[in-house]
Design a protein around this motif. Structure first.
Motif, PDB file in Angstrom:
ATOM      1  N   TYR A  44      75.397 -90.386   1.499  1.00 15.39           N
ATOM      2  CA  TYR A  44      76.645 -90.068   0.801  1.00 15.39           C
ATOM      3  C   TYR A  44      76.450 -88.960  -0.228  1.00 15.39           C
ATOM      4  CZ  TYR A  44      74.215 -93.219  -2.321  1.00 15.39           C
ATOM      5  OH  TYR A  44      73.245 -93.809  -3.086  1.00 15.39           O
ATOM      6  N   THR A  82      68.193 -86.536 -15.259  1.00 17.42           N
ATOM      7  CA  THR A  82      68.531 -86.985 -13.923  1.00 17.42           C
ATOM      8  C   THR A  82      68.299 -85.841 -12.954  1.00 17.42           C
ATOM      9  OG1 THR A  82      70.342 -87.892 -12.591  1.00 17.42           O
ATOM     10  CG2 THR A  82      71.003 -86.686 -14.552  1.00 17.42           C
ATOM     11  N   GLY A  83      68.962 -85.866 -11.797  1.00 18.50           N
ATOM     12  CA  GLY A  83      68.722 -84.803 -10.827  1.00 18.50           C
ATOM     13  C   GLY A  83      69.772 -84.858  -9.727  1.00 18.50           C
ATOM     14  N   GLY A  84      69.354 -84.447  -8.590  1.00 24.23           N
ATOM     15  CA  GLY A  84      68.100 -84.501  -7.887  1.00 24.23           C
ATOM     16  C   GLY A  84      67.260 -85.703  -8.341  1.00 24.23           C
ATOM     17  N   GLU A  85      66.025 -85.674  -8.004  1.00 23.09           N
ATOM     18  CA  GLU A  85      65.140 -86.734  -8.482  1.00 23.09           C
ATOM     19  C   GLU A  85      64.281 -86.155  -9.601  1.00 23.09           C
ATOM     20  OE1 GLU A  85      64.814 -89.889  -8.510  1.00 23.09           O
ATOM     21  OE2 GLU A  85      62.986 -89.681  -9.655  1.00 23.09           O
ATOM     22  N   THR A 114      67.657 -91.446 -14.929  1.00 21.45           N
ATOM     23  CA  THR A 114      68.134 -92.085 -13.711  1.00 21.45           C
ATOM     24  C   THR A 114      67.223 -91.629 -12.594  1.00 21.45           C
ATOM     25  OG1 THR A 114      70.409 -92.026 -14.506  1.00 21.45           O
ATOM     26  CG2 THR A 114      70.114 -92.358 -12.169  1.00 21.45           C
ATOM     27  N   THR A 115      66.709 -92.575 -11.832  1.00 19.98           N
ATOM     28  CA  THR A 115      65.702 -92.244 -10.830  1.00 19.98           C
ATOM     29  C   THR A 115      65.917 -93.068  -9.570  1.00 19.98           C
ATOM     30  OG1 THR A 115      63.321 -92.326 -10.352  1.00 19.98           O
ATOM     31  CG2 THR A 115      64.126 -93.892 -11.974  1.00 19.98           C
ATOM     32  N   ASN A 116      65.392 -92.554  -8.474  1.00 19.36           N
ATOM     33  CA  ASN A 116      65.436 -93.370  -7.251  1.00 19.36           C
ATOM     34  C   ASN A 116      64.251 -94.330  -7.199  1.00 19.36           C
ATOM     35  OD1 ASN A 116      63.171 -91.945  -6.274  1.00 19.36           O
ATOM     36  ND2 ASN A 116      64.423 -90.530  -5.072  1.00 19.36           N
ATOM     37  N   SER A 138      68.375 -96.355  -8.903  1.00 14.08           N
ATOM     38  CA  SER A 138      69.414 -96.412  -7.872  1.00 14.08           C
ATOM     39  C   SER A 138      68.861 -97.129  -6.656  1.00 14.08           C
ATOM     40  CB  SER A 138      69.837 -94.994  -7.486  1.00 14.08           C
ATOM     41  OG  SER A 138      70.281 -94.318  -8.634  1.00 14.08           O
ATOM     42  N   VAL A 178      75.553 -97.963  -5.048  1.00 10.49           N
ATOM     43  CA  VAL A 178      76.792 -97.407  -4.519  1.00 10.49           C
ATOM     44  C   VAL A 178      77.310 -98.365  -3.439  1.00 10.49           C
ATOM     45  CG1 VAL A 178      77.848 -95.441  -3.333  1.00 10.49           C
ATOM     46  CG2 VAL A 178      76.059 -95.044  -5.021  1.00 10.49           C
ATOM     47  N   MET A 208      82.001 -91.180  -4.714  1.00  7.13           N
ATOM     48  CA  MET A 208      82.834 -90.109  -5.260  1.00  7.13           C
ATOM     49  C   MET A 208      82.817 -88.913  -4.312  1.00  7.13           C
ATOM     50  SD  MET A 208      81.777 -90.130  -9.243  1.00  7.13           S
ATOM     51  CE  MET A 208      80.436 -91.275  -9.468  1.00  7.13           C
TER      52      MET A 208
END
Ligand code: SAM
Length: 347
Positions: A44, A82-85, A114-116, A138, A178, A208
């Motif tokens: 997404y 944040t990013g991207g990663e 914020t990270t994966n 996330s 999400v 979004m």
């Protein structure tokens, strides 16, 4: 008088007048996309064959520090990288280390990211040492195959190891999920119970319409009003006043005792209390996640070693912050309402 990192105690205690936009909102929160690159390709968020920015267009880490620090001087109290990663950018820990000085000087309340989660096992302890107290991770599913399908390239085991490492390092972890139609909608109660079982808050996010991703996001859109109603059949949800200054609205899940947030940009407007702006890794400042207007901070930054031009550009940008956004998932044209990706503006 005693000195704190080159400042007197008296100076350190003075809070600068915050930047205030035309609608009276103080801008106290800056989100910074440190890179547009990512080691995942969430369906997404990005197309599989994303074209990334040429490296020379990116602000250096020193320049990112300079812009962040200019905002801190003007009253920003919270920085989110944040990013991207963010954790795939080479040398990124140097940025966290240097921004940590604002925490120690009392100029900043929070430095976070914020990270994966894919690199957290490697960096959790260093992040904590830089003054980071909380991280958002996330995570859309706990099923390894589904995880691979959603992220295209991700490995759930690595993210789990990252969450373990973050908690072991003493970082508070919040999960961002999400909600995706037909993908994780049946798993959401399990995700909530799992997160709360590990003492983590969890926030559900609506898809979004940001960035062209090659196929229609309409197919992924799942209104959180529906999710909430379904969760309400399984759990007792109690509205609470808890706010993090962000768009999430929280409930307490009575059965688990944990907090559950909902971010619903499409079904509700959360603009009236917006206190944030977003900086891209090329030095473009977006005053609203859902509008195209932006200010170039890279040119004034590079034109002078002192911050006069940069400060003036920041002020004039804040003076243009719009009242709100108007996202729509365009049912007629099946196009995103904004062409830039979340990975550019920073999620
Ligand atoms: N790589 C980091 C991560 O995974 O958290 C930070 C960047 S990512 C763009 C930030 C958040 O934005 C993630 O939680 C991701 O799921 C979310 N996101 C990306 N595209 C989105 C979209 N179109 N709608 C809603 N959330 C989105």
């Amino acid at each position: 008088m005693m000195a704190v990192k080159g400042m007197t105690i008296h100076q350190a205690a003075v809070r600068p007048a915050p930047l205030v936009d035309p609608f009276g909102r103080a801008i106290t929160y800056l989100r910074v996309s440190a890179t547009d690159r990512c080691d995942f390709r969430c369906v997404y968020c990005m197309a599989e064959n994303m074209a990334f920015l040429p490296k020379q267009d990116l602000l250096t880490l020193e320049e990112l520090d300079r812009v962040c620090s200019a905002f801190v001087t003007r009253g920003v109290r919270k920085l989110r990288i944040t990013g991207g990663e963010p954790l795939v950018r080479r040398g990124i820990m140097g940025l966290f280390e240097s921004l940590g000085r604002h925490l120690r000087a009392g100029m900043l309340d929070e430095l976070t990211l914020t990270t994966n989660g894919s690199q957290l096992a490697k960096y959790a302890a260093s992040l904590k040492a830089c003054g980071v107290e909380r991280v958002n991770v996330s995570l859309d599913t706990l099923d390894p195959d589904k995880f691979r399908a959603v992220t295209r390239w991700g490995d759930l085991g690595k993210v789990m190891a990252g969450i373990d490492a973050a908690q072991a390092a003493g970082l508070k972890v919040k999960i961002n999920t999400v909600a995706l139609r037909d993908v994780n909608e049946d798993e959401l109660p399990h995700l909530v119970a799992w997160a709360h079982g590990r003492a983590m808050d969890i926030t559900l996010i609506e898809v979004m319409p940001l960035g062209d991703i090659g196929d229609a996001r309409l197919d992924q859109y799942l209104p959180l009003s529906l999710v909430r109603a379904r969760l309400g059949e399984r759990f007792t949800l109690e509205d609470i006043d808890y706010r993090t200054g962000g768009p999430a609205r929280y409930v307490r899940v009575q059965e688990t005792g944990g907090r559950l947030g909902f971010i619903t940009p499409l079904t509700h407007n959360f603009c009236e209390s917006c206190n944030r702006v977003r900086l891209t890794c090329t030095g473009t400042l977006y005053m609203c996640l859902g509008q195209e207007d932006a200010a170039d901070l890279r040119t004034p930054l590079r034109m002078s070693e002192s911050n006069g031009l940069l400060d003036a550009a920041i002020e004039s940008a804040i003076a243009r912050k719009p009242k709100g956004h108007d996202f729509v998932i365009d049912r007629r044209h099946r196009r995103p309402s904004l062409s830039r990706h979340m990975s550019v503006t920073g999620g």
